[in-house]
Structure formats: structure tokens, C-alpha cells
Scaffold this active site. Structure first.
Site, mmCIF file in Angstrom:
data_model
loop_
_atom_site.group_PDB
_atom_site.id
_atom_site.type_symbol
_atom_site.label_atom_id
_atom_site.label_comp_id
_atom_site.label_asym_id
_atom_site.label_seq_id
_atom_site.Cartn_x
_atom_site.Cartn_y
_atom_site.Cartn_z
ATOM 1 C CB ALA A 190 -2.829 13.318 -8.229
ATOM 2 C CE1 TYR A 205 -4.862 8.987 -12.938
ATOM 3 C CE2 TYR A 205 -5.059 10.264 -14.583
ATOM 4 C CZ TYR A 205 -4.636 9.933 -13.830
ATOM 5 O OH TYR A 205 -3.571 8.412 -14.535
ATOM 6 C CG ASP A 217 -1.609 0.970 1.192
ATOM 7 O OD1 ASP A 217 -1.760 2.055 0.219
ATOM 8 O OD2 ASP A 217 -2.794 1.060 2.465
#
Length: 262
Positions: free
Chosen positions: A161, A158, A65
Site C-alpha cells: 500500500a 502495508y 472514516d
């Protein structure tokens, strides 16, 4: 006979259980690298690694993760222990969510999660891997960005980022270059991955917007990543390599509209 391009290399890839990540893991392994395939989904990562081994390559898998500093640091340590070194990091893991119909209805938690995985994830992985990449003497980081980071294709969080990841690529390249590590980014256009499952008509329509007349395949991106990770790109750092079928360079939709109106 010339040895494979990644003979003796060890690579760690995030989000490599399927799609671009899996294709890149296969490509690096096919050229001699030992690869650690990581993914949030352990079973998916294991399947990719098993397929690489069945094809004669060297691969291990691990659940990771990238939203957890502890998990990232443990994953990097695992790669170094398993392979004795780390030469290449491919930051491919990302998160995304559909935009709300109105921007004022956007949700803080969704925004934060997308930025955390898509931008802070590569930050965590690069931070943990960098000392080992320095030690390798030929270290390379390849970030997977997007055309969304350069132009509006929807996706507020998105896109923000991916734009931030391009900036991190440049600043980290400036920091890591004197230490012998190169940092670059590949910006894909539309790629036929599992994220597009069941949307064949949308992909068919999108193909017409690309000057090369098709959408991309995961292997198109894997080829670019392999180049940037290799000694063939020894004098390239801090760059964004568009692998987008000409989408950002040629306005196919506008050209078609002008032809149709003539």
C-alpha cells in the site's frame, strides 16, 4: 515582522488524533494554519484539537472514516465551510495487520482492509479535496508513506500500500501540477508513536540500525510535512522525501558486521 508561514491557510489532516498526524496538526497550527483534525476515533481527534486551541491555535475536529467516500466528502465539505477554503491536505490515516507466519495463510479481508485504508483512503481524500485545493491557488497534498514502500521491512499489505501511495503521489502530481497543486510524500523510518507502545526494547535495538543513532519522533515528520506543504517547497512536486535517519541510504548493520569480523 514576517507573518507565520501558514497564515491564512486551512489544512485537513487524516489520522491526526495521535502520533505523526497529531504532531503535524500541532506544527501547522503553530505556524498559523487553521486545522481540521480528523480521526476514526472522534474523542482522540477532539483531544488533539482542544490541545491546539489551548496553545492558541485554530482547530476543529471531526470523526472521519477514510474507507467511506460519503464520510470523506462530508469531511472535506466541513473543512471548507468551517474555514472558507482548503489549502493543505495531509493523508496520514492508515491500517496495518501482522503478517501470517506463512504467506499462503494470509487473509483476504485483512489484506483488502489494509490496502483500502492506506492506499484507497488517500485516493478518496485527494479526489474530494482537489477542486478546493485548485481554488486556493496554493494547494498542496502531502502523503505519509513509509520506508516499507521502498525496501523490505516486513508487512506485505502495508508495504504494498505504501509503495502504491508513492506511485499515486507521482501520477497525481503530474495531473495536478498544471492546475497549481503540488503533491509530495514523506517516507518515515521507525517513529516513536503509540503503535510501538510497550515495545521499548525493540525500539532500543532498532536505534542501532540508524546512522544518526536514534529512532525518529513524530515532530521529525511534522517538520518535513510543514516544509513540503509550504511555499518554501513551491518548486517541489512528485517527490518522495525520506525522513529516516539515514536508514535506506546507509547499511549500518552491514558496516557493523564487517567491523566486528575484521
Amino acid at each position: 515582522m514576517t507573518p507565520p508561514r501558514f497564515d491564512g491557510y486551512a489544512a485537513l489532516l487524516t489520522g491526526a488524533g495521535q502520533g505523526i498526524g497529531a504532531a503535524t496538526a500541532r506544527r501547522l497550527a503553530s505556524e498559523g494554519a487553521a486545522v481540521l483534525v480528523t480521526d476514526l476515533d472522534a474523542d482522540r481527534a477532539a483531544r488533539t484539537a482542544a490541545a491546539i486551541r489551548e496553545a492558541g491555535g485554530t482547530a476543529e475536529s471531526l470523526a472521519c472514516d477514510v474507507g467511506s467516500r460519503e464520510a470523506v466528502e462530508a469531511t472535506v465539505a466541513h473543512a471548507v465551510t468551517a474555514f472558507g477554503r482548503l489549502d493543505v491536505l495531509v493523508n496520514n490515516a492508515y491500517a496495518n495487520h501482522d503478517d501470517a507466519a506463512l504467506f499462503e495463510d494470509e487473509d483476504d479481508d485483512s489484506w483488502a482492509h489494509t490496502l483500502d485504508i492506506t492506499l484507497s483512503g488517500p485516493y478518496r481524500c485527494s479526489r474530494a479535496a482537489l477542486p478546493h485545493l485548485v481554488d486556493s491557488g496554493r494547494g498542496a497534498i502531502v502523503n505519509i508513506g513509509s520506508v516499507n514502500g521502498e525496501q523490505d521491512f516486513g508487512g506485505h499489505a502495508y508495504s504494498a500500500a505504501k509503495s502504491g501511495l508513492a506511485s499515486l503521489t507521482r501520477t497525481l502530481a503530474g495531473h495536478a501540477g498544471p492546475r497549481g497543486v503540488r503533491v509530495n510524500l514523506v517516507a518515515p523510518g521507525t517513529i516513536r508513536t503509540e503503535a510501538w507502545a510497550g515495545r521499548d526494547e525493540a525500539l532500543k535495538r532498532a536505534s542501532g540500525l540508524y546512522p544518526l543513532g536514534r529512532i525518529g519522533e513524530p515532530e521529525d515528520i511534522a517538520s518535513a510535512v510543514a516544509f513540503l506543504a509550504s511555499a518554501d517547497a513551491a518548486w517541489i512536486t512528485g517527490t518522495t522525501l525520506r525522513v529516516d535517519g539515514g536508514l535506506l541510504g546507509v547499511n549500518t548493520g552491514f558496516r557493523k558486521a564487517m567491523r566486528d569480523s575484521a
